[in-house]
Design a protein around this motif. Structure first.
Motif, short mmCIF file in Angstrom:
data_model
loop_
_atom_site.label_atom_id
_atom_site.label_comp_id
_atom_site.label_asym_id
_atom_site.label_seq_id
_atom_site.Cartn_x
_atom_site.Cartn_y
_atom_site.Cartn_z
N ALA A 52 -16.84 4.30 79.79
CA ALA A 52 -17.34 4.69 78.49
C ALA A 52 -16.25 4.57 77.44
N VAL A 53 -16.65 4.16 76.23
CA VAL A 53 -15.75 4.14 75.08
C VAL A 53 -16.41 4.91 73.95
N VAL A 54 -15.62 5.74 73.28
CA VAL A 54 -16.06 6.45 72.09
C VAL A 54 -15.25 5.93 70.91
N VAL A 55 -15.93 5.50 69.87
CA VAL A 55 -15.26 4.99 68.67
C VAL A 55 -15.20 6.10 67.63
N GLY A 56 -13.99 6.50 67.25
CA GLY A 56 -13.80 7.59 66.31
C GLY A 56 -13.45 8.88 67.02
N SER A 57 -12.97 9.86 66.24
CA SER A 57 -12.61 11.16 66.83
C SER A 57 -13.03 12.31 65.92
N GLY A 58 -14.08 12.08 65.11
CA GLY A 58 -14.65 13.14 64.30
C GLY A 58 -15.60 14.01 65.11
N TYR A 59 -16.48 14.71 64.44
CA TYR A 59 -17.29 15.73 65.11
C TYR A 59 -18.17 15.17 66.22
N GLY A 60 -19.03 14.21 65.90
CA GLY A 60 -19.90 13.66 66.94
C GLY A 60 -19.14 12.97 68.04
N ALA A 65 -16.87 12.76 73.67
CA ALA A 65 -15.69 12.64 74.53
C ALA A 65 -15.59 13.81 75.50
N LEU A 66 -15.77 15.02 75.01
CA LEU A 66 -15.66 16.19 75.89
C LEU A 66 -16.75 16.19 76.94
N ARG A 67 -17.97 15.98 76.56
CA ARG A 67 -19.06 16.08 77.53
C ARG A 67 -19.02 14.93 78.54
N LEU A 68 -18.59 13.75 78.13
CA LEU A 68 -18.39 12.66 79.10
C LEU A 68 -17.28 13.01 80.08
N GLY A 69 -16.17 13.53 79.57
CA GLY A 69 -15.08 13.92 80.46
C GLY A 69 -15.49 15.00 81.43
N GLU A 70 -16.24 15.98 80.96
CA GLU A 70 -16.72 17.05 81.84
C GLU A 70 -17.64 16.51 82.93
N ALA A 71 -18.39 15.46 82.58
CA ALA A 71 -19.32 14.87 83.54
C ALA A 71 -18.64 13.94 84.53
N GLY A 72 -17.33 13.76 84.38
CA GLY A 72 -16.59 12.92 85.31
C GLY A 72 -16.55 11.46 84.94
N VAL A 73 -16.90 11.13 83.70
CA VAL A 73 -16.92 9.74 83.25
C VAL A 73 -15.58 9.40 82.59
N THR A 74 -14.86 8.44 83.16
CA THR A 74 -13.59 8.02 82.58
C THR A 74 -13.87 7.36 81.23
N THR A 75 -13.24 7.89 80.19
CA THR A 75 -13.61 7.56 78.81
C THR A 75 -12.38 7.24 77.98
N LEU A 76 -12.50 6.23 77.12
CA LEU A 76 -11.48 5.88 76.15
C LEU A 76 -11.99 6.23 74.76
N VAL A 77 -11.18 6.95 73.97
CA VAL A 77 -11.47 7.23 72.57
C VAL A 77 -10.56 6.37 71.71
N LEU A 78 -11.15 5.62 70.79
CA LEU A 78 -10.40 4.76 69.88
C LEU A 78 -10.45 5.34 68.47
#
Length: 548
Positions: A52-60, A65-78
């Motif tokens: 998973a990739v999340v673009v941005g680091s604002g509210y949404g 990012a948090l809920r993906l990480g909690e679910a065990g999904v390795t995630t990159l935030v850009l």
């Protein structure tokens, strides 16, 4: 009293791990941040390929990012902005409002604060060196939009006013969303995670730092209007200690629009810290996504440009993922999707993409107080009170009582009025530059100005006061050519399905302010956060293969 962050042991540990990782990365000058992870977790991302990739680091984006990480999904935030953690030579991470420097604005030669003049004198804004500062003013033809730049997005530079909208208005704006579920589950969840708290009324009533708000409150009451305390993510317990001199000052030292050095629970201290603390989330800063295309066989490829503090391109690379969450805000998410649609990379996104934009009815105005009714030279930069006339039958207004923390007596009562303006704009790509263009005309703000004028005419009549005409660079009493609350561009249930999925493109989601069409009636970040919580819960339950 301050409301503490959630105290479950696991979440507390995650916050600690994530905050430590952010501080260590900033101290080392790194643009990539991650908390300690197992070898299996590190192996889940092969090179520049992530589940998973999340673009941005604002509210949404931070919620995703948090809920993906909690679910065990390795995630990159850009994130295209920088990490604001390491103090500069003056010992501060952010610069103040009264003496701004290059840290203030995103690659500008001069600051562009909303108040442009005082007594028509050019004493507010000043030249600065170009740098990836915390605040950006994106200037379109007839509307400018303020956005935050950096890890935490708009949470770095807003006034922190954490307001839940009136349920009746929420149901009007987002009729396809279950309001019972939102007000029972997701708004409380968002407020708890954001660390929302309220000012102590007794302290508010006595401190000289809120004299300006008490003056405006009393004048509103004289006009028969109602005022309300507004919750905030600034720690009011910390603010009381600021006044006593026990801690370093921030809100009481005129800090807000260019960042708060202390006291504020911005996203890098709440959602993002917890996300990094899962060990599943990696953050890359100074990394702007330029385009998106589908991956043969499923998933997406992102073209990413990394820049340095001079704005020079350091590298270009590609990142692939199975699930892509766009959280770059009303402007950024819409631009990426329009570019992909117009290039043919992501066909079938539909004509609703680019529609439903609005400035949340934002209008700024100032009033001149009598000399015998001063507002105070010392002012907290964090607003805590609003005039609530949202139930007016024709001109509903929720007007924040804003500070003018100039360090001198100005006699100004300043307001950011949020109105129910039905006008909407549209986005398109400029064919010459390929950049985003906003189709919005100044006249479209006439309903918002009329509502604000209706309210403040009543206040002026009741108190024998008048408007200030010297604050916005000309002789206007009402400024409607900039906004703090850009909303829409990818409206929920129109450009997307009911949970932010983009039609015809499995695994592609919008998670931010672009989903809310034009106006929510109050400061929008609590709604953006709660809506993202609701949407990601459904997406994780139905779409995402977890545990990777």
């Amino acid at each position: 009293m301050s409301l503490a962050l959630p105290r479950t042991p696991d979440l507390t540990r995650r916050h600690f791990l994530g905050a430590t990782a952010l501080q260590a990365a900033a101290a080392a000058g790194l643009t990539t941040v991650s908390a300690p992870a197992s070898a299996a977790d590190r192996g889940a991302a092969a090179g520049d390929s992530f589940p998973a990739v999340v673009v941005g680091s604002g509210y949404g984006a931070s919620v995703a990012a948090l809920r993906l990480g909690e679910a065990g999904v390795t995630t990159l935030v850009l994130e295209m902005g920088r990490l604001w953690e390491e103090p500069a030579a003056d010992g501060k991470v952010f610069c103040g409002m009264l003496n701004p420097d290059r840290r203030s604005m995103w690659f500008k030669d001069r600051t562009e604060a909303p108040l442009d003049t005082l007594l028509w004198l050019d004493v507010v804004n000043r030249p600065i060196d170009r740098y990836p500062g915390a605040l950006d003013r994106v200037n379109f033809e007839e509307m400018s939009v303020y956005v935050g730049r950096g890890v935490g997005g708009g949470s770095l530079v807003n006034g922190g006013m954490a307001v839940t909208p009136a349920r009746s208005h929420f149901e009007k704006v987002l009729p396809g969303v279950d309001a019972d579920e939102m007000y029972r589950t997701y708004f409380p969840r968002a407020r708890a995670m954001l660390g929302v708290n309220s000012v102590d009324p007794d302290w508010f009533g006595s401190t000289p730092y809120y004299r300006y708000a008490r003056v405006a409150r009393d004048q509103a009451h004289q006009a028969g209007l109602t005022t309300a305390y507004v919750p905030n993510v600034y720690d009011f317990g910390y603010m009381e200690r600021e006044e006593r001199g026990d801690v370093a000052a921030s809100a009481l030292a005129s800090e807000v629009i260019y960042g708060n050095n202390h006291g504020k629970r911005s996203l890098d201290k709440t959602y993002l810290a917890a996300a990094l603390g899962t060990g599943k989330v990696t953050l890359r800063t100074m990394s702007e996504v330029e385009s998106v295309r589908p991956e043969p066989g499923g998933g997406y490829v992102l073209a990413v440009k990394e820049i340095d503090v001079n704005g020079s391109v350091v590298s270009r690379s590609e990142v692939s993922c199975r699930y892509l969450f766009l959280g770059a805000g009303s402007l950024g998410t819409t631009e990426l999707l329009l570019r992909a649609r117009e290039s043919g990379a992501l066909p079938g996104l539909g004509e609703e993409l680019g529609t439903g934009w609005g400035p949340n009815g934002n209008i700024m105005t100032g009033r001149a107080n009598h000399p015998w009714n001063p507002t105070g030279a010392r002012q907290s930069a964090i607003p805590v009170l609003a005039i609530d006339d949202w139930n007016h039958p024709t001109h509903p207004v929720f007007a924040e009582i804003a500070p003018v923390p100039a360090g001198i007596e100005t006699g100004i009562s300043l307001y950011l009025a949020i109105t129910d303006n039905p006008e909407r704009g549209t986005f398109e790509l400029d064919p010459a530059s390929g950049k985003l263009r906003l189709n919005w005309r100044r006249g479209q703000n006439a309903p918002a100005v009329a509502s604000a004028k209706s309210l403040f005419d009543r206040v002026n009549r009741a108190n024998g006061t008048s408007y200030r005409y010297d604050l916005f660079g000309d002789d206007r009493a009402f400024a409607g050519d900039f906004c703090y609350h850009p909303l829409g561009g990818c409206p929920l249930g129109a450009a997307t399905d009911a949970y932010g999925r983009l039609p015809g493109h499995p695994g592609l989601y919008a998670v931010d302010s672009s989903l809310i069409p034009g106006s929510i009636g109050v400061n929008p970040f609590v709604t953006i956060t709660a809506l993202a919580e609701r949407n990601i819960a459904r997406v994780l339950a139905e779409d995402v293969t977890t545990g990777r």
